[in-house]
Enzyme design. Structure first.
Site, PDB file in Angstrom:
ATOM      1  N   GLY A  16      13.406  44.837  34.140  1.00 57.23           N
ATOM      2  CA  GLY A  16      14.229  43.896  35.129  1.00 57.23           C
ATOM      3  C   GLY A  16      13.395  43.665  36.307  1.00 57.23           C
ATOM      4  O   GLY A  16      12.868  44.637  36.672  1.00 57.23           O
ATOM      5  N   ARG A  17      13.769  42.483  36.660  1.00 55.76           N
ATOM      6  CA  ARG A  17      13.455  42.335  38.334  1.00 55.76           C
ATOM      7  C   ARG A  17      14.599  42.042  39.091  1.00 55.76           C
ATOM      8  O   ARG A  17      15.580  41.254  38.789  1.00 55.76           O
ATOM      9  CB  ARG A  17      12.497  41.013  38.376  1.00 55.76           C
ATOM     10  CG  ARG A  17      11.478  41.227  37.586  1.00 55.76           C
ATOM     11  CD  ARG A  17      10.500  40.040  37.477  1.00 55.76           C
ATOM     12  NE  ARG A  17       9.250  39.911  36.729  1.00 55.76           N
ATOM     13  CZ  ARG A  17       7.936  40.631  37.057  1.00 55.76           C
ATOM     14  NH1 ARG A  17       7.866  41.172  38.072  1.00 55.76           N
ATOM     15  NH2 ARG A  17       7.116  40.837  36.287  1.00 55.76           N
ATOM     16  N   ALA A  20      15.092  43.348  45.262  1.00 53.10           N
ATOM     17  CA  ALA A  20      14.151  44.333  46.112  1.00 53.10           C
ATOM     18  C   ALA A  20      13.029  44.713  45.403  1.00 53.10           C
ATOM     19  O   ALA A  20      12.044  45.293  45.902  1.00 53.10           O
ATOM     20  CB  ALA A  20      14.951  45.613  46.274  1.00 53.10           C
ATOM     21  N   VAL A  23      11.854  46.946  37.934  1.00 53.03           N
ATOM     22  CA  VAL A  23      12.234  48.024  37.208  1.00 53.03           C
ATOM     23  C   VAL A  23      11.571  48.244  36.034  1.00 53.03           C
ATOM     24  O   VAL A  23      11.442  47.000  35.380  1.00 53.03           O
ATOM     25  CB  VAL A  23      13.689  48.066  37.073  1.00 53.03           C
ATOM     26  CG1 VAL A  23      13.992  49.432  36.328  1.00 53.03           C
ATOM     27  CG2 VAL A  23      14.624  47.735  38.011  1.00 53.03           C
ATOM     28  N   ASP A 133      25.893  46.607  48.243  1.00 55.14           N
ATOM     29  CA  ASP A 133      25.582  45.486  47.476  1.00 55.14           C
ATOM     30  C   ASP A 133      26.017  45.622  45.801  1.00 55.14           C
ATOM     31  O   ASP A 133      25.182  45.818  44.925  1.00 55.14           O
ATOM     32  CB  ASP A 133      23.855  45.338  47.387  1.00 55.14           C
ATOM     33  CG  ASP A 133      23.532  44.016  46.797  1.00 55.14           C
ATOM     34  OD1 ASP A 133      24.206  42.976  46.784  1.00 55.14           O
ATOM     35  OD2 ASP A 133      22.387  43.896  46.255  1.00 55.14           O
TER      36      ASP A 133
END
Length: 423
Positions: A16-17, A20, A23, A133
């Protein structure tokens, strides 16, 4: 393509993106791991690398069943430009993916997920760490045991990345839908911001939308400060009171994480077996505010990605400082300036979004309805005044020669007309 991270780990494919970094599924001495590699522009910042090194103990020290464990922090790498977090591999989707598939969760599942994450936050807050977050993208669901165990990830990363760099001041970074009012107003983020964000997630799991989302991020931020959440029908009163308390504008009014986890667990028997809420999509608040600069409003609308104008909540990166270009890699994490007092004071004060029962026709918002009623009153009043003027002219020029001053200079009955224009 395989890539070495540090001296012990190898990446295989992208999982995943995020805002920040990326991954990766990786392999280490003890088997499969998840490796979060920060974006190159972040990793190249020596101040950021120093902050990560300074916070190494905090990043590695959080252990809890509802927190994704960090095994190692790598700074440098073969070419000297990597900052990577080696984490436990969670086999399951993130909460955003699960919610997109289900649209709304049954109250028992929503409350159980939130209670678990709250218990993880309690441990972090006790250690002096604020996540900053909390959102569905940062909550992973471990399906290895056949259920949905929620684990919060990216602890400490938001704080380290978001601190002003290179002398920058006055900015805030976050995902507008989940940002507590005190962050929008430029106050230091304390543990209460995580409670606000987590209960916003709970609201979204139940309703299918966030309480203040929809439209341009600037409008979302204003609602966070000035509006109140619309009550959700069909949930126990005790659950709504918890949601309402944790969405309070004053941080001190919110529950602490340990209290939130305890209260929600106590409610689990009361929500057992309840189906997902049967409600329609919300009536969105207007994108413009009375008195706003039309040119500025047009510029804001031009910056909104396709689909946002329909009132659907958008999570795309949108620049809040006019002229700045959005960063496509920061899909849910937006850097913005702190709105000033005048901007925060704009807009109506009331419920940001109105909940519609399923199947009920979409109506205009309260703001639209009030404006329409004012326009109708003005139109009728104007029509009455025009009629009175015409009648006065007829008396003056063709009314049998009577002195127009005899009836006070207006038509008969004008002084008895109420504000709606009706006699």
């Amino acid at each position: 393509m395989a890539r070495n991270i540090g001296s012990h780990y190898t990446t295989h494919r992208v999982l995943g993106r995020g805002s920040a970094g990326t991954v990766w599924l990786g392999e280490g001495p003890e088997g499969p791991v998840a490796i979060k590699v920060l974006r190159e522009d972040l990793a190249a910042d020596p101040e950021l690398a120093e902050r990560f090194a300074h916070e190494r103990h905090a990043l590695l020290g959080l252990e809890h069943p509802h927190i994704v464990g960090v095994r190692e922090l790598i700074i440098g790498g073969p070419d000297g430009s990597d900052i990577a977090l080696v984490m436990d591999l969670v086999r399951g989707p993130d909460l955003r993916t699960h919610l997109d598939r289900e649209r709304r969760l049954a109250p028992h599942e929503a409350v159980a997920i939130t209670a678990g994450v709250a218990s993880g936050l309690a441990v972090a807050h006790a250690a002096g760490i604020v996540h900053r977050d909390v959102k569905p993208e940062n909550i992973l669901l471990d399906t290895a045991a056949g259920g949905h165990t929620a684990l919060l990830t990216d602890f400490g990363v938001a704080k380290l990345i978001d601190e002003p760099r290179h002398g920058g001041k006055g900015g805030v970074v976050g995902t507008p839908d989940y940002m507590a009012p005190e962050i929008v107003e430029g106050l230091p983020p304390r543990a209460a911001v995580d409670i606000y964000a987590l209960v916003t997630v709970l609201y979204e799991l139940l309703a299918g939308f966030t309480p203040f989302g929809g439209g341009h991020p600037g409008a979302v931020l204003r609602r966070q400060v000035t509006e109140k959440a619309a009550e959700l029908p069909g949930i126990p009163r005790e659950l709504w009171e918890i949601i309402q308390q944790c969405l309070a504008k004053a941080p001190a009014s919110r529950l602490r994480a340990v209290e939130l986890a305890s209260r929600l667990r106590e409610l689990l028997p009361a929500v057992e077996g309840l189906p997902p809420l049967d409600i329609g999509d919300p009536v969105p608040a207007t994108t413009g505010d009375a008195g706003a600069d039309p040119a500025a409003a047009d510029a804001d609308r031009a910056a909104v990605p396709a689909g946002a104008a329909s009132g659907t909540a958008t999570r795309a990166a949108v620049p809040l400082v006019r002229g700045a270009a959005p960063d496509s890699e920061r899909a849910t994490h937006t850097r913005m300036r702190v709105p000033d007092a005048e901007e925060l004071a704009g807009g109506a004060h009331g419920t940001a979004r109105t909940i519609r029962p399923a199947g009920q026709p979409r109506a205009g918002s309260a703001r639209h309805g009030a404006a329409a009623r004012r326009k109708r009153r003005l139109a009728v009043t104007a029509a009455g005044l025009l009629a009175a003027g015409a009648l006065g002219g007829w008396l003056l020029f063709g009314g049998g020669g009577e002195d127009p001053a005899d009836d006070g200079g207006g038509g008969p009955g004008v002084e008895e007309m109420d504000e709606s224009g009706a006699p």
